[in-house]
Design a protein around this motif. Structure first.
Motif, PDB file in Angstrom:
ATOM      1  N   ASP A  75       0.818  -1.216   0.000  1.00 53.14           N
ATOM      2  CA  ASP A  75       0.000   0.000   0.000  1.00 53.14           C
ATOM      3  C   ASP A  75       0.852   1.265   0.000  1.00 53.14           C
ATOM      4  OD1 ASP A  75       0.891  -0.331   2.582  1.00 53.14           O
ATOM      5  OD2 ASP A  75      -0.998   0.246   3.541  1.00 53.14           O
ATOM      6  N   LEU A  76       2.161   1.130   0.183  1.00 52.33           N
ATOM      7  CA  LEU A  76       3.072   2.265   0.015  1.00 52.33           C
ATOM      8  C   LEU A  76       4.250   1.750  -0.820  1.00 52.33           C
ATOM      9  CD1 LEU A  76       3.955   5.201   0.753  1.00 52.33           C
ATOM     10  CD2 LEU A  76       5.288   4.173   2.593  1.00 52.33           C
ATOM     11  N   ILE A  77       4.376   2.267  -2.015  1.00 45.92           N
ATOM     12  CA  ILE A  77       5.398   1.752  -2.930  1.00 45.92           C
ATOM     13  C   ILE A  77       6.382   2.891  -3.207  1.00 45.92           C
ATOM     14  CG2 ILE A  77       5.803   0.485  -5.074  1.00 45.92           C
ATOM     15  CD1 ILE A  77       3.600  -0.848  -3.494  1.00 45.92           C
ATOM     16  N   ILE A  78       7.648   2.643  -2.891  1.00 49.64           N
ATOM     17  CA  ILE A  78       8.680   3.667  -3.110  1.00 49.64           C
ATOM     18  C   ILE A  78       9.611   3.186  -4.224  1.00 49.64           C
ATOM     19  CG2 ILE A  78      10.594   4.939  -2.071  1.00 49.64           C
ATOM     20  CD1 ILE A  78       9.269   4.492   0.665  1.00 49.64           C
ATOM     21  N   PHE A  79       9.738   3.990  -5.269  1.00 45.16           N
ATOM     22  CA  PHE A  79      10.693   3.692  -6.344  1.00 45.16           C
ATOM     23  C   PHE A  79      11.889   4.612  -6.148  1.00 45.16           C
ATOM     24  CE2 PHE A  79       6.525   2.573  -7.927  1.00 45.16           C
ATOM     25  CZ  PHE A  79       6.738   1.343  -8.528  1.00 45.16           C
ATOM     26  N   TRP A  80      13.056   4.018  -5.924  1.00 47.83           N
ATOM     27  CA  TRP A  80      14.237   4.828  -5.605  1.00 47.83           C
ATOM     28  C   TRP A  80      15.327   4.590  -6.660  1.00 47.83           C
ATOM     29  CZ3 TRP A  80      14.785   7.028  -0.293  1.00 47.83           C
ATOM     30  CH2 TRP A  80      15.898   7.870  -0.198  1.00 47.83           C
ATOM     31  N   GLY A  81      15.715   5.677  -7.330  1.00 46.68           N
ATOM     32  CA  GLY A  81      16.854   5.597  -8.265  1.00 46.68           C
ATOM     33  C   GLY A  81      16.617   4.675  -9.444  1.00 46.68           C
ATOM     34  N   GLY A  82      15.400   4.680  -9.962  1.00 54.03           N
ATOM     35  CA  GLY A  82      15.112   3.857 -11.138  1.00 54.03           C
ATOM     36  C   GLY A  82      14.005   4.500 -11.944  1.00 54.03           C
ATOM     37  N   ASN A  83      13.836   4.029 -13.161  1.00 55.86           N
ATOM     38  CA  ASN A  83      12.822   4.606 -14.044  1.00 55.86           C
ATOM     39  C   ASN A  83      12.052   3.486 -14.736  1.00 55.86           C
ATOM     40  OD1 ASN A  83      11.311   6.271 -15.686  1.00 55.86           O
ATOM     41  ND2 ASN A  83      13.013   6.827 -17.044  1.00 55.86           N
ATOM     42  N   PRO A  84      11.284   2.702 -13.944  1.00 59.19           N
ATOM     43  CA  PRO A  84      10.601   1.549 -14.540  1.00 59.19           C
ATOM     44  C   PRO A  84       9.626   1.913 -15.658  1.00 59.19           C
ATOM     45  CG  PRO A  84       9.888   1.914 -12.259  1.00 59.19           C
ATOM     46  CD  PRO A  84      11.080   2.775 -12.493  1.00 59.19           C
ATOM     47  N   ALA A  85       9.129   3.167 -15.673  1.00 60.96           N
ATOM     48  CA  ALA A  85       8.220   3.544 -16.763  1.00 60.96           C
ATOM     49  C   ALA A  85       8.907   3.346 -18.119  1.00 60.96           C
ATOM     50  CB  ALA A  85       7.770   4.995 -16.604  1.00 60.96           C
ATOM     51  N   GLU A  86      10.235   3.448 -18.153  1.00 56.63           N
ATOM     52  CA  GLU A  86      10.958   3.221 -19.409  1.00 56.63           C
ATOM     53  C   GLU A  86      11.678   1.879 -19.440  1.00 56.63           C
ATOM     54  OE1 GLU A  86      12.331   5.907 -21.979  1.00 56.63           O
ATOM     55  OE2 GLU A  86      11.924   7.713 -20.854  1.00 56.63           O
ATOM     56  N   SER A  87      12.161   1.419 -18.296  1.00 54.63           N
ATOM     57  CA  SER A  87      12.969   0.192 -18.316  1.00 54.63           C
ATOM     58  C   SER A  87      12.155  -1.068 -18.043  1.00 54.63           C
ATOM     59  CB  SER A  87      14.106   0.296 -17.298  1.00 54.63           C
ATOM     60  OG  SER A  87      13.585   0.496 -15.994  1.00 54.63           O
ATOM     61  N   HIS A  88      11.036  -0.954 -17.334  1.00 51.54           N
ATOM     62  CA  HIS A  88      10.174  -2.105 -17.015  1.00 51.54           C
ATOM     63  C   HIS A  88       8.714  -1.654 -17.181  1.00 51.54           C
ATOM     64  CE1 HIS A  88      13.901  -2.626 -14.675  1.00 51.54           C
ATOM     65  NE2 HIS A  88      13.720  -3.919 -14.805  1.00 51.54           N
ATOM     66  N   PRO A  89       8.291  -1.401 -18.419  1.00 51.55           N
ATOM     67  CA  PRO A  89       7.018  -0.693 -18.636  1.00 51.55           C
ATOM     68  C   PRO A  89       5.787  -1.357 -18.015  1.00 51.55           C
ATOM     69  CG  PRO A  89       8.305  -0.698 -20.645  1.00 51.55           C
ATOM     70  CD  PRO A  89       9.013  -1.611 -19.681  1.00 51.55           C
ATOM     71  N   ARG A  90       5.771  -2.671 -17.829  1.00 55.80           N
ATOM     72  CA  ARG A  90       4.566  -3.310 -17.275  1.00 55.80           C
ATOM     73  C   ARG A  90       4.636  -3.480 -15.762  1.00 55.80           C
ATOM     74  NH1 ARG A  90       2.558  -8.522 -19.719  1.00 55.80           N
ATOM     75  NH2 ARG A  90       0.477  -7.792 -19.109  1.00 55.80           N
ATOM     76  N   HIS A  91       5.714  -3.029 -15.155  1.00 54.82           N
ATOM     77  CA  HIS A  91       5.848  -3.243 -13.710  1.00 54.82           C
ATOM     78  C   HIS A  91       4.699  -2.583 -12.952  1.00 54.82           C
ATOM     79  CE1 HIS A  91       7.697  -3.733  -9.781  1.00 54.82           C
ATOM     80  NE2 HIS A  91       8.566  -4.544 -10.353  1.00 54.82           N
ATOM     81  N   PHE A  92       4.357  -1.367 -13.333  1.00 48.94           N
ATOM     82  CA  PHE A  92       3.272  -0.650 -12.643  1.00 48.94           C
ATOM     83  C   PHE A  92       1.946  -1.416 -12.760  1.00 48.94           C
ATOM     84  CE2 PHE A  92       5.267   3.815 -13.547  1.00 48.94           C
ATOM     85  CZ  PHE A  92       6.215   3.578 -12.576  1.00 48.94           C
ATOM     86  N   SER A  93       1.619  -1.822 -14.000  1.00 47.82           N
ATOM     87  CA  SER A  93       0.286  -2.394 -14.218  1.00 47.82           C
ATOM     88  C   SER A  93       0.199  -3.843 -13.748  1.00 47.82           C
ATOM     89  CB  SER A  93      -0.099  -2.297 -15.694  1.00 47.82           C
ATOM     90  OG  SER A  93       0.841  -2.990 -16.480  1.00 47.82           O
ATOM     91  N   LYS A  94       1.301  -4.554 -13.791  1.00 43.97           N
ATOM     92  CA  LYS A  94       1.243  -5.995 -13.482  1.00 43.97           C
ATOM     93  C   LYS A  94       1.555  -6.292 -12.019  1.00 43.97           C
ATOM     94  CE  LYS A  94       2.447 -10.087 -16.206  1.00 43.97           C
ATOM     95  NZ  LYS A  94       2.595 -11.088 -15.209  1.00 43.97           N
ATOM     96  N   TYR A  95       2.448  -5.497 -11.429  1.00 42.74           N
ATOM     97  CA  TYR A  95       2.935  -5.884 -10.103  1.00 42.74           C
ATOM     98  C   TYR A  95       2.780  -4.816  -9.013  1.00 42.74           C
ATOM     99  CZ  TYR A  95       5.414  -9.365 -12.950  1.00 42.74           C
ATOM    100  OH  TYR A  95       5.718 -10.349 -13.835  1.00 42.74           O
ATOM    101  N   SER A  96       3.097  -3.561  -9.335  1.00 39.57           N
ATOM    102  CA  SER A  96       3.371  -2.659  -8.215  1.00 39.57           C
ATOM    103  C   SER A  96       2.374  -1.530  -7.971  1.00 39.57           C
ATOM    104  CB  SER A  96       4.772  -2.049  -8.381  1.00 39.57           C
ATOM    105  OG  SER A  96       4.942  -1.491  -9.658  1.00 39.57           O
ATOM    106  N   LEU A  97       1.739  -0.983  -8.997  1.00 40.07           N
ATOM    107  CA  LEU A  97       0.875   0.181  -8.749  1.00 40.07           C
ATOM    108  C   LEU A  97      -0.608  -0.072  -9.008  1.00 40.07           C
ATOM    109  CD1 LEU A  97       2.650   3.422 -10.024  1.00 40.07           C
ATOM    110  CD2 LEU A  97       2.478   2.496  -7.726  1.00 40.07           C
ATOM    111  N   MET A  98      -0.918  -0.723 -10.119  1.00 37.51           N
ATOM    112  CA  MET A  98      -2.304  -0.801 -10.563  1.00 37.51           C
ATOM    113  C   MET A  98      -3.079  -2.037 -10.092  1.00 37.51           C
ATOM    114  SD  MET A  98      -1.835   1.978 -12.045  1.00 37.51           S
ATOM    115  CE  MET A  98      -3.448   2.305 -12.708  1.00 37.51           C
ATOM    116  N   PRO A  99      -2.436  -3.194  -9.868  1.00 35.15           N
ATOM    117  CA  PRO A  99      -3.238  -4.409  -9.645  1.00 35.15           C
ATOM    118  C   PRO A  99      -4.193  -4.285  -8.463  1.00 35.15           C
ATOM    119  CG  PRO A  99      -0.919  -4.958  -9.844  1.00 35.15           C
ATOM    120  CD  PRO A  99      -1.001  -3.462  -9.761  1.00 35.15           C
TER     121      PRO A  99
END
Lengths: 442, 115
Positions: A152-176
């Motif tokens: 319920d609290l997700i911190i992304f530190w020193g990375g840019n998954p929107a470009e390097s891991h585009p499905r991370h948000f929708s599949k694992y970390s933000l949207m599910p």
């Protein structure tokens, strides 16, 4: 006059491979539906932009299976030459391994053992410093399934998954929508910490644009706040570029979270401080467990770099940078890691599997590699394959070959290949080299 | 005019796609040979998209590269960005300070406009 017969091209029906796995990045998405027609991939449903390029860009390369000094040769000739190079060397190294199956990785480690060489993976120039920090601090870990269902609290530190891991948000970390976060994104607070206001930063609820090279100071500020240690607001602002009140607000949110997650990228490991930056982050996650549940995971780049860590650890006890010249494994980053053994001019032969150090290493390391005989295995032509003494064109893992890969959370996933290939697999070539070096070493 | 900056190489979607499409293809080569500069820095140094600059590290490693203005406020003034690849790696030193990892982000550099 007879009418010429009407000819129609014979079309083969399309085949759909369901739940195929994309091995481009560490997300290892295993829900891709691949459509194959005439031995070409024509669709990759649910794949992201990187995944589509991966599937569409890996039609079988029409290069020869093997080149020796740039000239076509048989695989058997290539294996013989490779085995001679590796067994005649005084300081042979095995490197790469993050874009091949774990079955092939296992044989590569066995070759390193047989030739009393050094085994290292691309982890050493990726999250290697985090690997060092894991040994010092430990890793409070979980699977991405837990992140999806609980975080319920997700911190992304020193990375840019929107470009390097585009499905991370929708599949694992933000949207599910998960078991304990039934409203998906609405039930989560997303926090970004970075020096650039990237696409990832723009997807966050809170963004901390810290001063370049101040991760260590920012993390220790949070560690201090977690333990209610008094800190100097002016120094915090000067060191990190962020007001202390904002760090305090973040810490309050971290303590109030039910399941906190920190996902970190190479902004920590590639910047001055390296393993000490990762160590500070891992320590923060560990400290937070005095208040609530908190986990931390590195965002891994290559499709099976996590498998490389796992396999090398099973077989040698250490994750990367392992020297076996004394007949038993020794681990020492900085001494046995490939950037170092090349830049210092120590390595005198190399077996490079699925990696491109001729494009990605420092100039001193590249110059050394250019001057020594080496063997390269890669499905594609790269600067590294172009300068190889022996270059094998191999089938692409996940597209042409089955096997096991490890997702970035250490979950093993079995591959479902879509296309046949005329090229040998990494496993076949490495197994043949292993057999031959074992014979030559008798 | 030569000014001091901090350079951050990193991944981009285009660079990632280029790896699969072929490292000798145009898309990949263009992405890894373009330096992103904050719009305010572009203006101050009189740079336009496509101009070439010389980037030099503290240890004297040097590349000549074309610039483009970073999108919106992605880069704060004083920070440069380039996609990982051949050019960014040429700026790394061999020294890893006992970590196995050359310092490859947060490099102190100077940037000079080439005429």
């Amino acid at each position: 006059m007879a009418t010429p017969p009407i000819t129609k091209p014979i079309e083969s029906p399309a085949t759909v491979i369901t739940d195929a796995t994309c091995t481009f990045c560490g997300c290892v998405c295993d829900d891709i539906d691949i459509t194959v027609k005439d031995n070409h991939i024509t669709d990759a449903k649910r794949a992201c932009v990187l995944g589509k390029s991966w599937f569409y860009g890996h039609a079988a390369d029409d290069r020869p299976d093997c080149l020796i000094e740039g000239q076509p040769a048989s695989v058997a000739e290539g294996v013989e030459r490779a085995a001679r190079i590796l067994t005649e060397a005084r300081y042979p190294i095995v490197y790469g391994l993050s874009d091949t199956t774990s079955e092939a990785q296992r044989v590569a480690v066995a070759i390193g053992d047989a030739i009393a060489g050094t085994v290292d993976t691309t982890t050493s120039v990726c999250h290697g410093p985090s690997g060092m920090a894991f040994q010092g601090v430990g890793e409070v870990t979980c699977t991405l399934g837990e992140v999806a269902n609980r975080g319920d609290l997700i911190i992304f530190w020193g990375g840019n998954p929107a470009e390097s891991h585009p499905r991370h948000f929708s599949k694992y970390s933000l949207m599910p929508k998960g078991m304990f976060v039934p409203n998906g994104r609405k039930d989560r607070t997303a926090v970004g910490v970075d020096v650039r206001k990237t696409k990832t930063a723009k997807a966050m609820d809170l963004f901390f644009q810290i001063k370049p090279r101040s991760d260590f100071e920012a993390l220790w500020t949070l560690r201090a706040l977690a333990k209610s240690v008094e800190v100097d607001p002016e120094q915090v602002k000067r060191d990190t570029g962020i007001e202390l009140s904002r760090w305090q607000d973040l810490m309050d949110r971290m303590k109030a979270a039910k399941f906190g997650v920190i996902l970190f990228g190479m902004g920590l490991t590639m910047t001055r401080g390296k393993h000490l930056n990762s160590e500070a982050l891992l320590s923060l996650a560990r400290d937070m467990n005095a208040f609530t549940r908190f986990v931390v995971k590195p965002m891994r780049g290559h499709g099976n770099v996590t498998g490389a860590d796992n396999v090398v650890t099973w077989q040698t006890g250490y994750p990367f940078g392992v020297n076996m010249s004394r007949g038993y494994p020794r681990f020492n980053p900085g001494e046995y890691t490939t950037s170092d053994t090349l830049a210092r001019g120590e390595a005198d032969a190399a077996l490079l599997v699925a990696c491109d150090p001729m494009a990605n290493f420092s100039q001193p390391a590249r110059e050394r590699l250019q001057s020594i005989p080496y063997i390269a295995l890669d499905p594609k032509e790269t600067p590294t394959t172009r300068s190889a003494a022996v270059a094998f064109t191999t089938a692409t893992y996940g597209i042409n070959t089955p096997g096991t890969v490890y997702r970035m959370d250490d979950v093993p996933i079995y591959l479902r290949p879509a296309l046949s290939s005329t090229h040998p697999t990494d496993l076949e070539v490495l197994s043949a080299i292993h057999r031959r070096v074992t014979e030559l070493k008798k | 005019m030569t000014e001091r900056f901090i350079l951050i190489p990193g991944r981009t979607s285009k660079q990632g796609c280029g790896v699969s499409e072929g490292k000798f293809d145009r898309v990949y080569q263009q992405e890894i040979t373009t330096l992103q500069v904050a719009p305010a820095d572009m203006k101050r140094m009189g740079l336009a998209n496509g101009d070439r600059v010389r980037v030099t590290t503290e240890s004297g490693r040097q590349i000549d590269v074309a610039v483009t203005a970073a999108t919106g406020d992605e880069l704060p003034p004083g920070l440069l960005f380039i996609a990982y690849g051949d050019l960014s790696s040429r700026l790394m030193d061999g020294e890893t300070h006992g970590s196995g990892m050359p310092t490859s982000k947060g490099l102190d550099v100077t940037m000079e406009k080439l005429s």
